[in-house]
Motif scaffolding. Structure first.
Motif, PDB file in Angstrom:
ATOM      1  N   PRO A  40       1.039  -1.517  -0.488  1.00 43.08           N
ATOM      2  CA  PRO A  40       0.527  -0.071  -0.259  1.00 43.08           C
ATOM      3  C   PRO A  40       1.136   1.269   0.084  1.00 43.08           C
ATOM      4  N   PRO A  41       0.229   2.152  -0.569  1.00 44.17           N
ATOM      5  CA  PRO A  41       1.044   3.318  -0.618  1.00 44.17           C
ATOM      6  C   PRO A  41       1.169   3.896   0.801  1.00 44.17           C
ATOM      7  N   GLN A  42       2.438   4.353   0.890  1.00 42.00           N
ATOM      8  CA  GLN A  42       2.616   5.142   2.792  1.00 42.00           C
ATOM      9  C   GLN A  42       2.210   6.868   2.566  1.00 42.00           C
ATOM     10  N   PRO A  43       2.322   7.450   3.827  1.00 38.24           N
ATOM     11  CA  PRO A  43       1.840   8.945   3.932  1.00 38.24           C
ATOM     12  C   PRO A  43       3.296   9.801   3.554  1.00 38.24           C
ATOM     13  N   ASP A  44       2.981  10.227   3.145  1.00 38.37           N
ATOM     14  CA  ASP A  44       4.178  11.722   3.027  1.00 38.37           C
ATOM     15  C   ASP A  44       5.095  12.100   4.557  1.00 38.37           C
ATOM     16  N   ASP A  45       4.403  11.359   5.232  1.00 35.07           N
ATOM     17  CA  ASP A  45       4.805  12.132   7.205  1.00 35.07           C
ATOM     18  C   ASP A  45       4.871  10.253   8.094  1.00 35.07           C
ATOM     19  N   ALA A  46       5.118   9.488   6.503  1.00 37.49           N
ATOM     20  CA  ALA A  46       5.480   8.518   7.251  1.00 37.49           C
ATOM     21  C   ALA A  46       6.816   8.013   7.751  1.00 37.49           C
ATOM     22  N   PRO A  47       6.950   7.333   9.373  1.00 39.62           N
ATOM     23  CA  PRO A  47       8.306   7.619  10.236  1.00 39.62           C
ATOM     24  C   PRO A  47       9.128   6.621   8.791  1.00 39.62           C
ATOM     25  N   LEU A  48      10.366   7.044   9.100  1.00 37.67           N
ATOM     26  CA  LEU A  48      11.722   6.525   7.674  1.00 37.67           C
ATOM     27  C   LEU A  48      12.130   4.743   8.342  1.00 37.67           C
ATOM     28  N   ASP A  49      11.982   4.352   9.530  1.00 34.57           N
ATOM     29  CA  ASP A  49      11.657   3.122   9.873  1.00 34.57           C
ATOM     30  C   ASP A  49      10.129   2.390   9.665  1.00 34.57           C
ATOM     31  N   GLU A  50       9.368   2.762   9.359  1.00 33.09           N
ATOM     32  CA  GLU A  50       7.938   1.992   8.200  1.00 33.09           C
ATOM     33  C   GLU A  50       7.941   2.198   7.571  1.00 33.09           C
ATOM     34  N   LEU A  87      22.377   6.649   0.048  1.00 33.28           N
ATOM     35  CA  LEU A  87      21.834   7.408  -0.893  1.00 33.28           C
ATOM     36  C   LEU A  87      22.108   9.004  -0.226  1.00 33.28           C
ATOM     37  N   VAL A  88      22.693   9.288  -1.497  1.00 39.39           N
ATOM     38  CA  VAL A  88      22.904  10.554  -2.016  1.00 39.39           C
ATOM     39  C   VAL A  88      21.732  11.378  -2.491  1.00 39.39           C
ATOM     40  N   MET A  89      21.089  11.961  -1.364  1.00 43.62           N
ATOM     41  CA  MET A  89      20.535  13.433  -1.708  1.00 43.62           C
ATOM     42  C   MET A  89      20.222  14.993  -1.984  1.00 43.62           C
ATOM     43  N   THR A  90      20.264  15.260  -2.654  1.00 43.54           N
ATOM     44  CA  THR A  90      21.115  16.607  -3.196  1.00 43.54           C
ATOM     45  C   THR A  90      19.212  16.997  -3.849  1.00 43.54           C
ATOM     46  N   LYS A  91      19.086  18.601  -3.247  1.00 39.79           N
ATOM     47  CA  LYS A  91      18.303  19.049  -3.858  1.00 39.79           C
ATOM     48  C   LYS A  91      18.836  20.254  -3.858  1.00 39.79           C
ATOM     49  N   ASP A  92      18.322  20.640  -5.840  1.00 41.56           N
ATOM     50  CA  ASP A  92      19.122  22.049  -5.951  1.00 41.56           C
ATOM     51  C   ASP A  92      18.441  23.191  -5.547  1.00 41.56           C
ATOM     52  N   ILE A  93      18.959  24.217  -5.878  1.00 37.14           N
ATOM     53  CA  ILE A  93      18.502  25.977  -5.539  1.00 37.14           C
ATOM     54  C   ILE A  93      18.687  26.388  -7.119  1.00 37.14           C
ATOM     55  N   LEU A 145      15.314  16.159   6.819  1.00 42.98           N
ATOM     56  CA  LEU A 145      13.972  15.207   7.466  1.00 42.98           C
ATOM     57  C   LEU A 145      12.615  15.256   6.862  1.00 42.98           C
ATOM     58  N   GLU A 146      11.909  16.324   6.575  1.00 36.39           N
ATOM     59  CA  GLU A 146      11.064  16.488   5.676  1.00 36.39           C
ATOM     60  C   GLU A 146      11.116  15.805   4.514  1.00 36.39           C
ATOM     61  N   VAL A 147      12.258  16.670   3.530  1.00 41.02           N
ATOM     62  CA  VAL A 147      12.073  16.249   2.415  1.00 41.02           C
ATOM     63  C   VAL A 147      12.704  14.480   2.332  1.00 41.02           C
ATOM     64  N   LEU A 148      13.298  13.749   3.173  1.00 42.17           N
ATOM     65  CA  LEU A 148      13.793  12.730   2.891  1.00 42.17           C
ATOM     66  C   LEU A 148      12.939  11.690   2.787  1.00 42.17           C
ATOM     67  N   ARG A 149      11.336  11.916   3.830  1.00 46.31           N
ATOM     68  CA  ARG A 149      10.355  11.430   3.766  1.00 46.31           C
ATOM     69  C   ARG A 149       9.444  10.706   2.852  1.00 46.31           C
ATOM     70  N   PRO A 150       9.300  11.746   1.869  1.00 49.00           N
ATOM     71  CA  PRO A 150       8.446  11.776   0.120  1.00 49.00           C
ATOM     72  C   PRO A 150       9.441  10.146  -0.318  1.00 49.00           C
ATOM     73  N   ILE A 151      10.865  10.392  -0.205  1.00 44.65           N
ATOM     74  CA  ILE A 151      11.060   9.961  -1.009  1.00 44.65           C
ATOM     75  C   ILE A 151      11.725   7.956  -0.607  1.00 44.65           C
ATOM     76  N   PHE A 152      11.474   8.234   0.614  1.00 52.06           N
ATOM     77  CA  PHE A 152      11.588   7.255   1.680  1.00 52.06           C
ATOM     78  C   PHE A 152      10.177   6.228   0.855  1.00 52.06           C
ATOM     79  N   ARG A 153       9.018   7.117   0.906  1.00 46.23           N
ATOM     80  CA  ARG A 153       7.942   6.502   0.660  1.00 46.23           C
ATOM     81  C   ARG A 153       7.858   5.818  -0.761  1.00 46.23           C
ATOM     82  N   ARG A 154       8.496   6.379  -1.363  1.00 47.48           N
ATOM     83  CA  ARG A 154       8.429   6.560  -3.343  1.00 47.48           C
ATOM     84  C   ARG A 154       9.238   5.349  -3.740  1.00 47.48           C
ATOM     85  N   ARG A 155      10.447   4.724  -2.786  1.00 46.46           N
ATOM     86  CA  ARG A 155      11.312   3.839  -3.102  1.00 46.46           C
ATOM     87  C   ARG A 155      11.286   3.211  -2.228  1.00 46.46           C
ATOM     88  N   GLY A 156      10.651   2.894  -0.893  1.00 49.64           N
ATOM     89  CA  GLY A 156      10.651   2.051  -0.325  1.00 49.64           C
ATOM     90  C   GLY A 156      11.707   1.905   0.284  1.00 49.64           C
TER      91      GLY A 156
END
Length: 733
Positions: A80-90, A257-263, A151-162
């Motif tokens: 099932p899809p995970q919510p955007d605020d799902a814990p990183l460990d879940e 996981l190497v996460m970069t967010k452009d400016i 952490l706010e930016v990482l959560r959607p990445i974890f949700r989408r990529r499992g």
């Protein structure tokens, strides 16, 4: 604050060379806030801000870069899809395919067979507030060092990529490296996604080139920190975060996981400095800091100097890893115009080529640069050019032409791991020529003119007015007065050539803070001892004017006081030994940072300098750029100075993705020469701090300072000077 980055690995490191690209993006900031207000979202959702997201219930294609001997579990179509605020460990423990714009990097061969425990069974994280308030991660977890925004930016990445957070990566081999290159505006931001179309997102190969850890290498917090700092140095990203995640390939290894967010890469520079009644300087410009997604910068800058009534403009460029090499190139060219008197009055240029020590294992580096500047300089007292009394009763303005040319090159050799030793050997050439330009007898011309510094009475066709300062003086007397003025008041003029030797010692240990200099982003601070020494010899046999040795030594110690505060004590000593010892400069500073209490934190700085035998004629002007606010109309000036700053900095409040904070401050400052009284001055004020991560690499500081005049002429302000407003990127100290 975490202390998990005590570095104990073989190899060597360096003190990272930080390129400070100071850009005040006030117009863009205001425009983006307006966009947030009128266009809170967009129907075009991009996965990780770059590619369209597939439905979470669809099976993901298998990654093609995995070794053949490893069987990956198939994707579960019922996840099932995970919510955007799902814990990183879940997050679901099923690997999800990487977006098309990014790909895992794998080198041939299986990872080393190293036994390591799997990720511990941790209590679930219920929400982001719990992450901030309770910090349920293990003490040594890399996730415990992250700020709220990271952490706010990482959560959607974890949700989408499992992905699942891995908390014990140290020493375990890396199986796979995942790249998440987040565009400026994502579905989670209150900005329209179409704005990404006019921005150059960093190309995947550019980020991959900066990541020195490869498949089979052991995870090491030191090297991870080096990579993060290297990526942050270019001011290309608002966020750079590298975290370990559970590997689907083997329980004995870890994925990275190497996460970069452009400016926002197209910067419009607008940096004013002044008061209500006048401005000192305004910097304008347009710079593309990520040209075609290659992390190269190209722009043109214009500086308007209100007091000087002059203009400087020209192009600048920064080429990181030039043409795919391992060295960086920086260059600039500026033309100087004095429309009131001289027209085109000078120029400045520089080019810097260096191969920096990029990470802890780097042992060798090198650098070389050439620069020149030929322009008229002035020293101001408020809005007027300062003056000095000369021979024959002349009151001479501190206005002079200065011609500088410098060249330097050296090799850097780095030793050690936990305690670092960097040794630099090289050579330098430095020349300076100065000439007084008091403008006696000259009339301003709107078209400019190319004439000498003054019109002499004996010149045919010219007449010296009776009220001119030089009336009644002979040419010999005037030359004598100007020569004496240059020697007593202007910077030292000489040619120096010779070898140099540099040494740096520091402990390769870091701790992290949040909401100190920036908002909601973790800040790495090196703690322990740091020593920096520099010795230069000028030798007439090489062509120098005089024989002398200049020595400088800086030592500092940063001490963490608690989990969220620290103190830093530093001292500097410099001197020049030739025919006699001169220019004996002593500095000391103390910085105190309190824990975050009462909705903010208290920060204080005390700084003092004293110079004996000031033959170089060094003078400090304590204005906003000198760390003292409120006295731009009449700043303290002198070789010696004292500055103390006391601030209460509030914690940020999130408003439409922007972070806004407040500051209350009290500044004390004084500058004087040896024969003058100290005369302390005081200012009080308030300011705001604004951070829009999509378009800013640092906070924008706006301060309003009120000078305190004692005694006050009246209880209703009376003749107290008006407030001074200053703008700058970053905190004032």
């Amino acid at each position: 604050m975490r202390f998990g980055r005590d570095l104990r690995i073989p190899g060597s490191t360096h003190a990272v060379h930080r390129q400070r690209l100071i850009i005040a993006a006030l117009p863009v900031t205001l425009a983006m806030i307006l966009i947030m207000a009128v266009a809170p979202g967009s129907t075009s959702h991009a996965q990780d801000g770059a590619a369209a997201a597939a439905p979470a219930t669809q099976p993901a294609p298998q990654a093609t870069t995995q070794p053949a001997q490893v069987d990956l579990p198939p994707a579960d179509p019922t996840t099932p899809p995970q919510p955007d605020d799902a814990p990183l460990d879940e997050a679901p423990a099923v690997p999800v395919a990487i977006d098309e714009v990014v790909a895992p990097v794998s080198t041939p061969g299986p990872p080393a067979d190293v036994a390591a425990p799997s990720s511990p069974n941790l209590p679930p994280l219920a929400s982001l507030p719990q992450v901030i308030e309770e910090n349920p991660y293990p003490e040594d977890s890399p996730y415990g060092e992250l700020g709220a925004y990271e952490l706010e930016v990482l959560r959607p990445i974890f949700r989408r990529r499992g992905f699942i957070a891995e908390h014990s990566p140290a020493g375990r081999p890396i199986c796979e490296t995942h790249y998440a290159q987040i565009d400026i505006f994502t579905p989670e931001d209150p900005f329209p996604d179409w704005a990404n179309a006019i921005h150059s997102t960093t190309k995947s190969r550019i980020v991959e080139r900066a990541v020195s850890l490869k498949r089979g290498d052991a995870w090491n917090d030191v090297l991870v920190s080096d990579i993060e700092r290297q990526l942050r140095n270019g001011f290309i990203y608002s966020l750079v975060t590298i975290v370990p995640v559970v590997s689907a390939e083997s329980a004995q290894c870890v994925d990275m996981l190497v996460m970069t967010k452009d400016i926002w890469s197209l910067r419009i520079t607008f940096a004013p400095d002044g008061t209500f009644s006048s401005f000192n300087r305004i910097d304008l410009g347009v710079t593309e800091t990520n040209l075609l997604g290659t992390n190269q910068s190209l722009g043109i800058d214009v500086s308007l100097f209100g007091r000087e009534r002059s203009v400087e403009f020209g192009p600048t460029f920064i080429a990181r890893r030039f043409a795919g090499s391992d060295f960086d190139v920086t260059g600039s060219l500026r033309l100087v115009f004095d429309p009131l008197f001289d027209g085109l009055s000078g120029s400045a240029s520089s080019i810097d080529v260096r191969r920096p020590l990029r990470d802890t294992t780097s042992r060798f580096g090198w650098y070389g640069f050439i620069s020149h500047r030929n322009a008229v300089d002035r020293r101001y007292n408020g809005t007027a050019v300062d003056t000095a009394e000369g021979l024959y009763g002349l009151e001479l303005p501190l206005r002079w032409r200065q011609r500088d040319a410098n060249a330097e090159g050296g090799l850097i050799h780095s030793f050690g791991s936990k305690v670092k030793h960097n040794v630099t050997t090289g050579a330098y050439v430095s020349t300076r020529r100065v000439q007084a330009e008091p403008l006696f007898g000259r009339e301003p011309s709107p078209w400019g003119s190319v004439v000498g510094p003054f019109d002499w009475p004996s010149t045919p066709g010219t007449v010296t007015p009776s009220d001119s300062p030089i009336a009644g003086l002979t040419r010999e007397q005037l030359d004598e007065a100007l020569t004496d003025f240059e020697q007593r008041e202007l910077p030292r003029a000489e040619l120096s050539i010779g070898p140099l030797l540099g040494y740096e010692l520091f402990y390769n240990r870091f701790f992290t803070l949040e909401n100190y200099n920036s908002f909601a982003v973790s800040e790495e601070i090196r703690f322990g001892l740091n020593v920096l020494a520099d010795v230069r010899l000028a030798e007439p046999a090489f062509g120098a004017d005089d024989r002398y040795v200049s020595v400088s030594l800086t030592a500092s110690y940063t001490l963490p006081i608690s989990d969220d505060s620290f103190a830093m004590l530093s001292a500097y000593q410099g001197a020049r030994a030739g025919d006699r010892v001169s220019d004996i400069e002593t500095q000391g500073s103390l910085r105190l940072v309190s824990p975050a209490v009462v909705g903010g934190r208290f920060v204080a700085r005390m700084l003092a300098r004293n110079i004996n035998r000031n033959e170089a004629n060094v003078a400090a002007v304590l204005d906003t750029l000198g760390g003292f606010r409120g006295y731009g109309h009449a700043p303290p000036i002198g070789a010696n100075y004292i500055v103390s700053n006391f601030e209460w900095r509030s914690l940020p409040i999130e408003v439409l993705s922007a972070r806004i904070g407040a500051v209350l401050f009290y500044d004390i400052g004084a500058a004087w020469d040896d024969d003058e009284d100290i005369g302390l001055k005081h200012t009080v004020g308030l300011g705001i701090r604004l951070y829009v991560p999509q378009i800013m690499s640092n906070i924008l500081r706006i301060d309003v300072a009120f000078p305190v005049v004692e005694p006050l002429p009246s209880p209703w302000f009376g003749n107290v000077p008006g407030p001074e407003i200053s703008f700058q990127l970053g905190q004032i100290f």
